[in-house]
Design an enzyme around this catalytic site. Structure first.
Site, short mmCIF file in Angstrom:
data_model
loop_
_atom_site.label_atom_id
_atom_site.label_comp_id
_atom_site.label_asym_id
_atom_site.label_seq_id
_atom_site.Cartn_x
_atom_site.Cartn_y
_atom_site.Cartn_z
N ARG A 57 2.14 -26.41 27.37
CA ARG A 57 0.93 -25.72 27.85
C ARG A 57 -0.16 -25.70 26.79
NH1 ARG A 57 1.91 -22.07 32.48
NH2 ARG A 57 3.19 -23.44 33.73
N ARG A 114 -12.02 -24.47 34.13
CA ARG A 114 -11.17 -23.98 35.23
C ARG A 114 -12.01 -23.20 36.24
NH1 ARG A 114 -8.83 -22.59 38.91
NH2 ARG A 114 -6.85 -21.52 39.19
N TYR A 173 11.51 -23.21 43.52
CA TYR A 173 10.21 -22.82 44.07
C TYR A 173 10.16 -23.09 45.58
CZ TYR A 173 8.53 -21.97 39.40
OH TYR A 173 8.36 -21.45 38.15
N ASP A 192 0.75 -30.23 37.30
CA ASP A 192 1.76 -29.19 37.45
C ASP A 192 2.98 -29.78 38.15
OD1 ASP A 192 1.91 -26.07 37.12
OD2 ASP A 192 3.00 -26.58 38.94
N ARG A 225 -4.97 -21.40 29.59
CA ARG A 225 -5.92 -20.27 29.58
C ARG A 225 -6.14 -19.62 28.23
NH1 ARG A 225 -2.77 -17.66 34.34
NH2 ARG A 225 -1.27 -18.87 33.15
O1 CP3 Z 1 -0.45 -28.50 28.81
C1 CP3 Z 1 0.59 -28.74 29.46
O2 CP3 Z 1 1.74 -28.39 29.09
C2 CP3 Z 1 0.45 -29.57 30.74
C3 CP3 Z 1 0.26 -28.84 31.93
C4 CP3 Z 1 1.38 -28.09 32.65
C5 CP3 Z 1 1.08 -27.02 33.54
N1 CP3 Z 1 2.24 -26.66 34.16
C6 CP3 Z 1 -0.26 -26.45 33.75
C7 CP3 Z 1 -0.42 -25.12 34.36
C8 CP3 Z 1 2.76 -28.32 32.71
C9 CP3 Z 1 3.61 -29.31 31.93
C10 CP3 Z 1 3.29 -27.41 33.67
C11 CP3 Z 1 4.71 -27.38 34.05
C12 CP3 Z 1 5.21 -26.28 34.90
N2 CP3 Z 1 4.56 -25.66 35.95
C13 CP3 Z 1 6.52 -25.76 34.82
C14 CP3 Z 1 7.61 -26.22 33.87
C15 CP3 Z 1 7.45 -25.64 32.51
C16 CP3 Z 1 7.62 -24.15 32.47
O3 CP3 Z 1 6.59 -23.49 32.24
O4 CP3 Z 1 8.74 -23.68 32.67
C17 CP3 Z 1 6.63 -24.76 35.81
C18 CP3 Z 1 7.85 -23.90 36.09
C19 CP3 Z 1 5.39 -24.71 36.52
C20 CP3 Z 1 5.03 -23.85 37.68
C21 CP3 Z 1 3.87 -23.01 37.42
N3 CP3 Z 1 2.57 -23.45 37.32
C22 CP3 Z 1 3.85 -21.59 37.24
C23 CP3 Z 1 5.07 -20.70 37.25
C24 CP3 Z 1 2.52 -21.23 37.05
C25 CP3 Z 1 2.00 -19.83 36.95
C26 CP3 Z 1 2.23 -19.23 35.65
C27 CP3 Z 1 0.98 -19.30 34.85
O5 CP3 Z 1 1.07 -19.64 33.66
O6 CP3 Z 1 -0.08 -19.01 35.44
C28 CP3 Z 1 1.74 -22.41 37.06
C29 CP3 Z 1 0.27 -22.51 36.88
C30 CP3 Z 1 -0.21 -23.37 35.75
N4 CP3 Z 1 0.26 -24.61 35.44
C31 CP3 Z 1 -1.26 -23.05 34.83
C32 CP3 Z 1 -1.39 -24.15 33.97
C33 CP3 Z 1 -2.39 -24.31 32.85
C34 CP3 Z 1 -2.13 -21.79 34.87
C35 CP3 Z 1 -2.95 -21.73 36.10
C36 CP3 Z 1 -4.46 -21.60 35.92
O7 CP3 Z 1 -5.05 -22.11 34.95
O8 CP3 Z 1 -5.06 -20.98 36.80
#
Ligand code: CP3
Length: 348
Positions: A27, A40, A153, A77, A31
């Site tokens: 990540r 965003r 999910y 994602d 944010r």
């Molecule tokens: O920079 C990176 O690592 C690349 C981008 C990336 C995102 N999600 C962006 C994201 C990667 C590799 C993921 C993987 C992901 N997504 C996983 C596996 C890794 C882990 O965290 O366990 C999982 C389980 C998800 C599912 C997911 N996506 C969740 C649970 C959430 C909500 C939690 C949160 O942080 O808000 C997301 C949203 C998400 N994916 C965001 C980002 C930057 C935030 C959303 C936003 O910016 O509005």
């Protein structure tokens, strides 16, 4: 030197020990960065954001400019796969992902891989353009969720702490549940192969919910599908480095890495450093495992945690990373401090 040979991340994944280990952060685009929040805010919703190459490329590059990481991970994602299969996926503000849950074999009929590549075409464009834009020493990482984590999910409708519905479905109707797992295995394999065709140089498979499973389910639902996906990808691209991340798997990390034969193993922050060095590093390049909460805290606690990890793991094949993704309240200066400590590292 060829293009690949210059890239530290790929050298480490091929077993080389580097005095200054390569690093990137899960990540790293997100944010916690003001420049991310600004872009965003221009997107309609999160999935749309992920499918808009100009925006996704820009936010992929943001952490590279600040931190000079050894890898760019494409911005996307894991939940684009259920979306591409035809399930309704939404990201709700402050709540995370919400899906219309699938609870039985009958509901699988609505899902199909037929339109998968068409639907994911923007992701492939993101990768092919990034491969031309990133610095020559930076490796481009593609990724996917592993089948069990995607199934969580899809079945629970959201991330779950116990994942009870999916675990129960598997125990009560193993054949039915396997149909969902097989569909995901097929979709993830197709997706990863196409990512490499588009320019990904390294792949990471996220199995974030593997820590809730018994040994029996872990073998059937985590090790076996991950192993078969690696086999399928390598049948097309024999040399592509692959990193696995069975988060919170504890001692089962060892079975995972010996049986899947991945190049790298990403470890969460609960894994003991000496155990990782003695048991995992002989089999693979270890990636990890700074606690994302110590990263948020900063100060002396952060410095000493980083030095402990470098001291213990940098004498073998190693990639510095976190145990899980950067949390939104993390001060960007703390992440910059970690990069500085690694860059100044001259060995223990
Ligand atoms: O920079 C990176 O690592 C690349 C981008 C990336 C995102 N999600 C962006 C994201 C990667 C590799 C993921 C993987 C992901 N997504 C996983 C596996 C890794 C882990 O965290 O366990 C999982 C389980 C998800 C599912 C997911 N996506 C969740 C649970 C959430 C909500 C939690 C949160 O942080 O808000 C997301 C949203 C998400 N994916 C965001 C980002 C930057 C935030 C959303 C936003 O910016 O509005």
């Amino acid at each position: 030197m060829t293009k690949t040979e210059q890239k530290k991340l790929i050298r480490a994944l091929n077993g080389e020990v580097l005095t200054r280990p390569p690093f990137w952060f899960m990540r790293q685009a997100g944010r916690y960065l003001p420049e991310y929040r600004k872009i965003r805010a221009t997107a309609k919703n999160f999935l749309n954001f992920c499918y808009t190459p100009d925006l996704a490329i820009e936010v992929t590059l943001q952490p590279l400019r600040r931190l000079h990481t050894d890898a760019a991970i494409m911005f996307s994602d894991i939940l684009v796969i259920p979306d591409a299969l035809g399930q309704k996926v939404a990201f709700k503000e402050g709540e995370g992902p919400v899906l219309e849950p699938i609870r039985n074999v009958g509901q699988l009929a609505a899902l199909s891989t037929d339109g998968l590549h068409d639907h994911l075409r923007p992701v492939y464009e993101i990768l092919s353009r990034l491969s031309l834009e990133i610095p020559a020493t930076t490796a481009l990482i593609g990724f996917a969720g592993a089948p069990w984590t995607l199934a969580i999910y899809m079945v629970e409708g959201r991330g779950g702490t116990e994942c009870g519905t999916a675990r129960l479905w598997d125990y009560q109707d193993p054949e039915g549940f396997k149909k969902l797992m097989d569909l995901l295995e097929e979709a993830v394999s197709m997706y990863l192969i196409q990512q490499v065709a588009a320019g990904a140089e390294v792949l990471q498979l996220f199995d974030s919910w593997s820590g809730v499973l018994s040994e029996n389910q872990f073998r059937r639902l985590v090790i076996e599908p991950n192993r078969r996906i690696v086999e399928r990808v390598r049948s097309v691209y024999p040399k592509i480095p692959i990193i696995g991340f069975p988060r919170n798997a504890g001692s089962k990390y060892l079975d995972f890495i010996t049986e899947t034969a991945m190049n790298g193993i990403s470890i969460d922050h609960s894994v003991g450093l000496k155990w990782a060095r003695d048991y995992l590093q002989p089999h693979a390049c270890v990636q990890g495992n700074l606690d994302n909460h110590v990263l948020m805290a900063g100060g002396d606690a952060l410095d000493s945690a980083v030095i402990d990890i470098l001291t213990c793991l940098s004498n073998g094949p190693f990639i510095f990373n976190l145990g899980h993704g950067i949390l939104p309240p993390t001060p960007p200066e703390n992440v910059e401090r970690v990069a500085e400590l690694i860059n100044n590292w001259t060995g223990s």
